[in-house]
Write a protein that holds these residues in place. Structure first.
Motif, short mmCIF file in Angstrom:
data_model
loop_
_atom_site.label_atom_id
_atom_site.label_comp_id
_atom_site.label_asym_id
_atom_site.label_seq_id
_atom_site.Cartn_x
_atom_site.Cartn_y
_atom_site.Cartn_z
N ALA A 24 0.83 -1.21 0.00
CA ALA A 24 0.00 0.00 0.00
C ALA A 24 0.87 1.26 0.00
O ALA A 24 0.59 2.23 -0.73
N LEU A 25 1.93 1.25 0.79
CA LEU A 25 2.83 2.40 0.82
C LEU A 25 3.54 2.58 -0.52
O LEU A 25 3.81 3.71 -0.95
N SER A 26 3.81 1.46 -1.20
CA SER A 26 4.42 1.55 -2.53
C SER A 26 3.49 2.21 -3.53
O SER A 26 3.92 2.95 -4.42
N LYS A 27 2.19 1.98 -3.37
CA LYS A 27 1.22 2.65 -4.24
C LYS A 27 1.24 4.16 -4.01
O LYS A 27 1.15 4.95 -4.95
N LEU A 28 1.34 4.55 -2.75
CA LEU A 28 1.42 5.98 -2.44
C LEU A 28 2.70 6.58 -3.01
O LEU A 28 2.71 7.70 -3.53
N PHE A 29 3.79 5.84 -2.93
CA PHE A 29 5.05 6.28 -3.51
C PHE A 29 4.89 6.54 -5.00
O PHE A 29 5.34 7.56 -5.53
N THR A 30 4.24 5.61 -5.70
CA THR A 30 4.05 5.75 -7.15
C THR A 30 3.23 6.98 -7.49
O THR A 30 3.53 7.70 -8.45
N VAL A 31 2.21 7.26 -6.71
CA VAL A 31 1.40 8.46 -6.95
C VAL A 31 2.23 9.72 -6.72
O VAL A 31 2.17 10.67 -7.50
N ARG A 32 3.02 9.72 -5.66
CA ARG A 32 3.82 10.91 -5.35
C ARG A 32 4.90 11.15 -6.40
O ARG A 32 5.10 12.26 -6.88
N TYR A 33 5.62 10.10 -6.77
CA TYR A 33 6.79 10.26 -7.63
C TYR A 33 6.52 9.95 -9.11
O TYR A 33 7.38 10.23 -9.95
N GLY A 34 5.38 9.34 -9.40
CA GLY A 34 5.08 9.02 -10.78
C GLY A 34 5.81 7.80 -11.30
O GLY A 34 5.85 7.56 -12.51
N ALA A 35 6.39 7.01 -10.42
CA ALA A 35 7.10 5.79 -10.82
C ALA A 35 7.15 4.87 -9.61
O ALA A 35 7.07 5.32 -8.46
N GLN A 77 10.66 27.84 -10.37
CA GLN A 77 10.32 27.84 -11.79
C GLN A 77 10.53 26.46 -12.40
O GLN A 77 9.70 25.96 -13.17
N GLU A 78 11.62 25.84 -12.05
CA GLU A 78 11.91 24.50 -12.55
C GLU A 78 10.85 23.51 -12.04
O GLU A 78 10.41 22.62 -12.79
N ALA A 79 10.46 23.67 -10.79
CA ALA A 79 9.45 22.77 -10.22
C ALA A 79 8.14 22.89 -10.97
O ALA A 79 7.45 21.89 -11.23
N LYS A 80 7.75 24.11 -11.34
CA LYS A 80 6.44 24.32 -11.95
C LYS A 80 6.41 24.04 -13.45
O LYS A 80 5.34 23.79 -14.01
N PRO A 121 7.39 18.25 -7.17
CA PRO A 121 8.23 18.02 -5.99
C PRO A 121 8.66 19.30 -5.30
O PRO A 121 8.53 20.41 -5.85
N VAL A 122 9.19 19.14 -4.11
CA VAL A 122 9.79 20.25 -3.40
C VAL A 122 11.09 20.65 -4.10
O VAL A 122 11.69 19.86 -4.83
N VAL A 123 11.52 21.88 -3.86
CA VAL A 123 12.80 22.35 -4.41
C VAL A 123 13.94 21.80 -3.55
O VAL A 123 13.85 21.76 -2.32
#
Length: 703
Positions: A386-397, A412-415, A424-426
């Motif tokens: 389940a935590l791996s699923k949350l990881f995938t949503v957060r990071y896209g992989a 600017q790079e983040a956006k 992601p955070v800077v």
């Protein structure tokens, strides 16, 4: 239109590049201009992941009326405290003297002729609020005062300068070293004893000292073992830890370790990894601790490691939820609404996650959920999934496929990048030697305990980068910006990197290849010589914060002894000297260690809660032990909790001897069994309390 800071290497300084304020960096030209034009200096110090620094940048420092007045009547200077901790320390001390407390942003007004401060504060709002006057009104009042109250200004500056200079010279005390060590351990244990009010910081220098106390036989006021275990489990299970992606946040805003201030600092993570590994070695072997270390190393390798091997400095607390936003939101990258969890997880997974973590429909942070564990045992395979699923949503992989997550180096790079998951955070990608050193030491200790090769590989890569790039023209440097070295190293850089080199020397001795471990000791000895040449105080003892040839712009040369989020340089340095004395049999190291402890003895006696690292050094001085044996035998000792012992490969052991345990220059009878070895080592490490003052290498004078 940008100002001078657009050319700065520091991410923090560049964040102010589009302010209408005509910012200078701290440089000779800025100081000369202020003096020539007789304008007071407005010095503003902060760092890239500081929340209120960011708020003030977007408010007062972006206000046209404030900028117009500031530019006409002051010389505004911006300093990144992570670049110049020496400046930050001096002017923070001055601010605390003036108003009773400090913090960042540190905003202080300085006379241009002698650089002595005369007024200061932290966050100033544009308009009067929070019980604070508006910033423009403050500027106007300060300038009127500077122009019209010359006699009062002179008296005020003289009093502040006298207090700063007086604080740099400490008296000495005749307190018994044994009594002093006990007092230090007990007082600093009270600092990390659980309480039900206020914020919760990791406080790692305090926790490390408390853990040292677990091996003594004293009757303490506290259950030290329980306090140390609780600190480790709070860190490993609390919301301060990122249970999805790994890594520790800066602190929690509540006493229950639930809601963090979300920035992640390299220096916290290095110290926490080392402490948790030591806690495990000391017998607290809860699965949550091992998992927290493993995930933190994964986060470090994925998000905080440059391709050259060094580690980045920090990640912001705030991030954007949508590219069109103008201001980021605190914690957005990390928290979860209950609806999101329902969409991502199956009903069975969500039910199990709710059993293991503090997840509710109401949330625990502004209607959203910070994950905090309810237990510290092994997580089930289904919860990890389940935590791996949350990881995938957060990071896209998926976690198992994402080796490197490239940093967003500014808003600017983040956006504008096309992220597969959340924005992601800077990440502040500068390399700071002191902070990298803390992480190297943490990784080395975790490798010693858990024997995971990738821990050691990461530590070695970062250490080699520093050795290969941070010495320029014979001088060690503090910073590196994408291959460019900057700023002469300060005391914490020397002390912490020498410690890291010694830690690597210890773990590399398990390899039966002398060159593999001699290299690290030789590098530590060479760097210690440079440290001694440029920063040792012959008159006072201890190490100055800044080198003798890099302190011309300072109103006082301080010697760091007080711990805060990081250990004080002098405490670490004195402990290093004790280890070098044992490993080299060069007693000039011991002489310096004794002088250093004597120099800070009065502060250890009068304010023990200020300086836990000095008590760690005193423990080394009282109980240091050298274990000489074969690489194979030393390997078996690496995972033990032997906090005042150093290991050394021996090629000349007596016949049938397993090892020699030496208390300084005096060795105990040869050992022929593992059980006897451990017993002898443990007794050696507490001999200070049992022999009433006998030093490891000579009779201890009273401190």
């Amino acid at each position: 239109m940008t100002n001078r800071l657009a050319q700065a290497q520091s991410l923090y300084l560049r964040k102010h590049a589009e302010n209408p304020i005509d910012w200078w960096t701290w440089c000779d030209e800025a100081l000369a201009t202020a003096k020539a034009e007789n304008k007071p200096i407005f010095l503003s110090i902060g760092y890239s992941s500081c929340h209120w620094c960011t708020v003030m940048e977007g408010e007062a420092f972006s206000d046209a009326a404030i900028a117009e007045y500031m530019n006409a009547h002051f010389i505004p200077i911006k300093v990144d405290r992570e670049e110049r901790p020496d400046l930050d320390s001096i002017y923070m001390q001055a601010l605390q003297m003036m108003v009773g407390q400090g913090g960042w942003p540190l905003n202080i007004f300085i006379a241009p002729d002698d650089l002595v401060p005369f007024y200061g504060g932290t966050y100033f709002p544009v308009e009067p609020r929070y019980g604070r006057p508006g910033f423009l009104q403050i500027l106007q009042a300060i300038r009127r005062y500077y122009d019209t109250e010359k006699q009062d200004l002179l008296a005020r500056k003289a009093a502040i300068l006298e207090a700063i200079q007086k604080s740099a010279v400490l008296p000495q005390t005749q307190q018994s070293a044994e009594d002093l060590l006990r007092k230090g351990i007990e007082t600093n244990t009270s600092v990390i004893t659980p309480h039900d009010y206020g914020t919760q910081f990791p406080m790692m220098p305090y926790a490390e000292l408390a853990l040292r106390g677990t091996r003594f036989h004293h009757s303490w006021r506290y259950d030290i073992k329980q306090v140390c275990q609780q600190r480790g489990l709070d860190l490993a299970t609390g919301g301060i830890f990122d249970h999805v992606g790994g890594g520790f946040h800066r602190y929690t805003v509540d006493p229950t370790w639930t809601v963090p201030h979300f920035e992640k600092m390299l220096y916290d993570n290095g110290q926490i990894v080392e402490y948790l590994a030591n806690l495990w070695a000391a017998g607290v072997q809860e699965p949550a601790i091992e998992r927290a270390i493993a995930l933190t190393v994964q986060w470090l390798k994925r998000e905080m490691t440059a391709s050259e091997g060094y580690f980045y400095a920090a990640q912001d607390a705030d991030s954007f939820t949508h590219p069109n936003e103008t201001e980021p939101e605190e914690g957005a990258f990390y928290v979860w609404t209950y609806n999101e969890l329902q969409q991502i997880l199956s009903p069975a997974e969500l039910a199990e996650v709710e059993q293991q973590f503090t997840v509710t429909p109401q949330g625990n942070f502004e209607g959203q959920n910070v994950l905090q564990r309810r237990h510290f045992d092994q997580l089930s395979e289904s919860v990890e999934q389940a935590l791996s699923k949350l990881f995938t949503v957060r990071y896209g992989a998926a976690l198992e496929s994402l080796d490197v997550f490239p940093p967003a180096q500014n808003n600017q790079e983040a956006k504008t990048q096309n992220w597969s998951g959340r924005i992601p955070v800077v990440t502040d990608t500068k390399m700071i030697v002191a902070w990298n050193s803390l992480m190297i030491s943490g990784l080395a200790r975790a490798y010693a305990v858990f024997k995971k090769a990738d821990y050691l590989e990461a530590a070695l890569a970062a250490a080699h980068f520093i050795l290969n790039h941070q010495s320029v023209n014979g001088r060690f440097h503090r910073l590196n910006y994408e291959g460019q070295t900057s700023v002469i190293a300060q005391s914490e850089d020397y002390a912490l990197f020498i410690k890291a080199l010694l830690d690597l020397h210890q773990v590399m001795q398990e390899k039966d290849e002398p060159a593999a471990w001699q290299f690290w000791l030789e590098k530590a000895i060479a760097l210690q010589a440079e440290f001694d040449e440029y920063l040792w105080s012959i008159e006072l003892g201890g190490y100055y914060n800044t080198a003798s040839d890099a302190s011309q712009d300072l109103i006082v040369r301080e010697r760091s002894y007080a711990d805060n989020a990081t250990p004080a340089a002098n405490g670490v340095a004195i402990a290093n000297l004790m280890q070098l004395a044992l490993l080299t049999e060069d007693l000039t190291y011991l002489d310096k260690a004794e002088q250093g402890l004597q120099a800070f003895s009065s502060i250890m006696d009068s304010a023990p809660q200020a300086c836990p690292s000095l008590f760690l050094a005193l423990d080394w001085y009282r109980n240091c032990t050298l274990i000489r044996s074969t690489p194979k035998q030393l390997e078996s000792l690496l995972g033990e909790y032997l906090p005042t012992s150093v290991l050394a490969v021996a090629t000349d052991l007596p016949t049938n001897a397993l090892a020699l345990v030496c208390q300084g220059l005096s060795c105990l009878p040869p050992i022929s069994s593992q059980a006897e070895l451990l017993e002898q080592v443990w007794q050696s490490q507490i001999r200070g309390e049992e022999r009433g003052g006998a030093s490891a290498l000579r009779r201890c004078p009273p401190l």
